[in-house]
Write an enzyme that holds these catalytic residues in place. Structure first.
Site, PDB file in Angstrom:
ATOM      1  N   ASP A   1       0.833  -1.205   0.000  1.00 36.17           N
ATOM      2  CA  ASP A   1       0.000   0.000   0.000  1.00 36.17           C
ATOM      3  C   ASP A   1       0.865   1.252   0.000  1.00 36.17           C
ATOM      4  OD1 ASP A   1       0.707  -0.827   2.695  1.00 36.17           O
ATOM      5  OD2 ASP A   1      -0.643   0.730   3.441  1.00 36.17           O
TER       6      ASP A   1
ATOM      7  N   GLU B   1      -0.037  -0.897   5.940  1.00 37.86           N
ATOM      8  CA  GLU B   1       1.092  -0.371   6.705  1.00 37.86           C
ATOM      9  C   GLU B   1       1.021   1.146   6.818  1.00 37.86           C
ATOM     10  OE1 GLU B   1       5.115   1.054   7.779  1.00 37.86           O
ATOM     11  OE2 GLU B   1       3.899   1.575   6.037  1.00 37.86           O
TER      12      GLU B   1
END
Length: 395
Positions: A89, A155
């Site tokens: 991400d 994250e």
């Protein structure tokens, strides 16, 4: 499957995986490591991928070793689990890019795109290194245990349902690694100059000092919380809770916001609200901070809220993975990397909570989260070689 690390990185950039979106990127990654076992974990809309392969079984088969023989116990005892970890991400690109953020562009030796440094460069590097190592005819001379990849799409967000959740699941399945390498961008001035062997924790706090609101012309009828706080402020703002160490800077109390009152000049405030953060080392805990502030402010009316968003950790410098990655980097670049604990938080902290020896190693981080994020092509290629050599020379 033959893989070119730059081509893989370019492909990864095309997936607009803004937290917590996965956008189908895992299907592409599974194709690269198609001979690995697949475990997928999803919670609260966050998709996570865990791929693993027992190379000891592969090598035993290629060498015609009978793993069911009387030497099975000894054979199994030698098995080690090494995990390469990261996140797919990225943060939102924002406005003002010179090129489309999810259309990779190469210019003057750099690859531009959101996530190039943070951290799809690291992901592409270890995917390609693993693929090349597993396919190498001399792989049996290097790492010879369980090799795995852990990827999350959570994250850059709250990081609750990503690596943290996957490790909880792996513990239940007895699949926790012994060693982990998180490919966060850790280099500063030049590739390989720094790796992370630990991180400070983060404690957020809200302190309120209570008074009595009143007219400024009649101060004797007021209890001004500003005046109550004043004698103590120097022992709060910028206060160092420990002296630091060779690995960590002092745990410093940093005020981030102070507010109170009605934004008028003739009314004293009812209370003052102070928000602060402590990036704490392993020498100072949340309870140490609480005790310090409660003792300091024991005689004045106040309330205190503390929340530990991440815990500090430190991997032993003599750990096998630290020693091996440092030696590979020095051999490749000609200088030893700094073993650092600087910077913010990362998912490495979750591995450390399970006693996993974890280190972070990656490309430079000078444009992470910025407009026109970019990575030098040579760094990506060098990182892939570092990871490959780590596997080839693990023993």
């Amino acid at each position: 499957m033959q893989t070119n690390v730059i081509e893989v990185l370019q492909k990864l950039i095309t997936y607009p995986t803004i937290t917590p979106k996965e956008c189908g990127i895992y299907e592409y990654i599974k194709e690269i490591l198609s001979d690995f076992e697949v475990l997928e974990f999803e919670k609260e809309g966050v998709k996570n991928l865990f791929l693993y392969k027992d190379l000891s079984l592969q090598n035993a088969e290629s060498q015609k070793i009978d793993i069911n023989s009387t030497n099975t116990e000894l054979y199994e005892a030698k098995k080690t689990h090494l995990c390469f970890a990261g996140h797919i991400d990225v943060v939102p690109p924002g406005e003002g890019w010179a090129s489309e953020p999810f259309t990779p562009m190469v210019k003057e030796g750099f690859l531009y795109g959101r996530g190039t440094q943070d951290m799809k460069a690291g992901v592409s590097a270890f995917l390609c290194a693993i693929r090349e190592f597993v396919d190498s005819p001399i792989s049996s001379q290097g790492f010879n245990g369980i090799l795995s990849v852990l990827l999350t799409s959570d994250e850059e967000g709250e990081a609750i349902f990503g690596t943290k959740y996957v490790l909880e699941c792996l513990k239940r399945q007895d699949l926790l690694p012994d060693f982990a390498l998180v490919a966060e961008p850790t280099s500063v001035e030049k590739f390989g100059d720094m790796i992370k062997i630990g991180r400070r924790g983060s404690i957020n706090g809200i302190l309120k000092i209570f008074g009595k609101q009143g007219h400024v012309a009649y101060p004797k009828k007021c209890i001004n919380p500003v005046e109550i706080l004043a004698p103590y402020l120097s022992q709060i703002a910028g206060y160092e809770l420990d002296k630091g160490s060779a690995e960590f800077e002092p745990s410093k109390l940093v005020i981030t916001d102070i507010r109170g009152g009605l934004e008028v000049v003739n009314v004293t405030p009812q209370d003052i609200k102070i928000m602060f953060n402590v990036r704490n080392s392993t020498q100072t805990s949340l309870e140490d901070l609480r005790q310090y502030l409660e003792n300091l402010l024991a005689k004045i009316p106040h309330s205190l809220e503390l929340n530990q968003s991440s815990k500090p950790f430190l991997t032993n410098k003599q750990s096998h993975i630290v020693q091996r990655i440092a030696k590979v980097l020095e051999s490749q670049s000609g200088f030893a990397p700094v073993l650092s604990t600087s910077g913010g938080t990362s998912d490495a902290r979750y591995f450390a909570e399970y006693g996993v020896s974890v280190v972070e190693c990656g490309v430079c981080n000078d444009s992470i989260h910025s407009i026109n994020e970019r990575v030098h092509l040579s760094e990506v290629e060098s990182l892939k070689i570092v990871f490959l050599n780590l596997l080839l020379h693990w023993q």
